[in-house]
Design an enzyme around this catalytic site. Sequence first.
Site, short mmCIF file in Angstrom:
data_model
loop_
_atom_site.label_atom_id
_atom_site.label_comp_id
_atom_site.label_asym_id
_atom_site.label_seq_id
_atom_site.Cartn_x
_atom_site.Cartn_y
_atom_site.Cartn_z
CB CYS A 132 42.62 38.99 -22.39
SG CYS A 132 44.14 39.93 -22.15
CE LYS A 168 35.79 43.44 -21.23
NZ LYS A 168 36.50 44.07 -20.11
N GLY A 247 33.93 50.68 -24.19
CA GLY A 247 34.98 50.99 -25.16
C GLY A 247 35.04 52.48 -25.44
N GLY A 248 36.02 53.12 -24.82
CA GLY A 248 36.29 54.53 -25.12
C GLY A 248 35.26 55.51 -24.63
N GLY A 269 36.42 52.48 -18.51
CA GLY A 269 37.73 51.95 -18.10
C GLY A 269 38.83 52.96 -18.25
C1 LIG Z 1 45.21 48.52 -18.17
C2 LIG Z 1 44.04 47.70 -18.58
C3 LIG Z 1 43.78 46.48 -17.95
C4 LIG Z 1 42.67 45.71 -18.32
N1 LIG Z 1 42.44 44.53 -17.68
C5 LIG Z 1 41.33 43.80 -17.99
C6 LIG Z 1 41.02 42.59 -17.28
O1 LIG Z 1 41.70 42.19 -16.35
N2 LIG Z 1 39.90 41.92 -17.67
C7 LIG Z 1 39.07 42.34 -18.68
O2 LIG Z 1 38.06 41.68 -18.95
N3 LIG Z 1 39.34 43.49 -19.35
C8 LIG Z 1 40.44 44.21 -19.03
N4 LIG Z 1 40.69 45.39 -19.71
C9 LIG Z 1 39.75 45.84 -20.75
C10 LIG Z 1 38.72 46.85 -20.18
O3 LIG Z 1 37.93 46.27 -19.16
C11 LIG Z 1 37.79 47.38 -21.28
O4 LIG Z 1 37.04 46.33 -21.82
C12 LIG Z 1 38.56 48.05 -22.42
O5 LIG Z 1 39.66 48.76 -21.93
C13 LIG Z 1 37.67 49.00 -23.23
O6 LIG Z 1 37.10 50.00 -22.42
P1 LIG Z 1 37.76 51.46 -22.21
O7 LIG Z 1 38.09 51.99 -23.56
O8 LIG Z 1 36.74 52.25 -21.46
O9 LIG Z 1 39.01 51.22 -21.40
C14 LIG Z 1 41.81 46.16 -19.36
C15 LIG Z 1 42.07 47.39 -19.99
C16 LIG Z 1 43.16 48.15 -19.62
C17 LIG Z 1 43.40 49.46 -20.31
#
Ligand SMILES: Cc1cc2nc3c(=O)[nH]c(=O)nc-3n(C[C@H](O)[C@H](O)[C@H](O)COP(=O)(O)O)c2cc1C
Length: 308
Positions: A132, A168, A247-248, A269
């Site tokens: 993170c 991760k 991712g995206g 996500g």
């Molecule tokens: C609002 C928000 C909260 C997130 N919280 C977490 C979390 O608690 N733990 C984690 O491993 N990743 C967290 N992520 C990351 C997502 O799980 C993911 O890896 C990342 O957003 C990329 O995927 P996406 O583009 O489909 O969102 C968070 C992302 C967003 C946007």
Amino acid sequence: MTDLCVELCGVKLPTPLVLASGIWGCCAETLVRAAREGAGAVTAKSCSLEPRVGHPNPTVLPWSGGLINAVGLSNPGAPAERDVLRTARGELAQLGVPLIASVYGHSVEGFWEAVRLIAQAEPDFIELNISCPNVESEFGKPFALDPDAAGRVTAAARAVYAGKLLVKLSPNAPEIVAVARAVAAAGADGLTAVNTLGPGMLIDVRARRPVLANRVGGISGPALHPVAVRCVYELAGALDLPIIGTGGVRSGEDALRMVMAGATAVGVGSALCGEGIGVFRRILNELEGLMTEEGIDHLADVRGCAHV
Ligand SMILES: Cc1cc2nc3c(=O)[nH]c(=O)nc-3n(C[C@H](O)[C@H](O)[C@H](O)COP(=O)(O)O)c2cc1C
């Protein structure tokens, strides 16, 4: 006949789409709802040993490239999260959808103590969130940037958890393959690639201030997608570990691209934020249509096929 089932570390997923951590799965009901709406596995919000309030609002903002967020890992702490996971697990098992718990710690000890407690809920997987980028000002650089640190956390978790362990990874790691090799050597069963990119910053030009109260936050959604695909491609080319490519992803084509880069399953996500929970069915329909057009019966037949 297209078959959307995949196998991740020997566990069957009815669809290849995985609810990514932190976006929707903050309670048992939302995790189960995602499973009913087409997610083939669901990841809970990351939890730490102690409860965390997280950062002040605003914490999440949409922009033209996706989302920028600095939620700051707000969570109820591992003992309370263990109860959420226990509740979700029963219903998810009936649906045949595996549960992925997510654990975060700011020290190696914090990780293993939280893993030990969360393991009592018997999730199908535990994912270590070592990547993170939003809590750097509090806790320093994420473990995922350094192979030794990432390996130490993974080894500590492995010592107290015999189940399936995912780690991760971060798109910000200077050498993501070196980090992956270290966590594999320390006992990881699979990888989730990737967490958010950055931190980045956006400025509200009328207020003349950064849009987030934390000033900086992680970038997700379409702006992250090509970086995530490259990470998955590099990892799949170097290691023989299953990967949840994340991712995206917001279309069937994005999902198939992740598989062709080498992913076994595909995380979703940010796409939920604009569209809501119907996103899983839409992506699955698009994926199925594309597979039919391309004559692909099983995703495993084209996994990693883009490697040249
Ligand atoms: C609002 C928000 C909260 C997130 N919280 C977490 C979390 O608690 N733990 C984690 O491993 N990743 C967290 N992520 C990351 C997502 O799980 C993911 O890896 C990342 O957003 C990329 O995927 P996406 O583009 O489909 O969102 C968070 C992302 C967003 C946007």
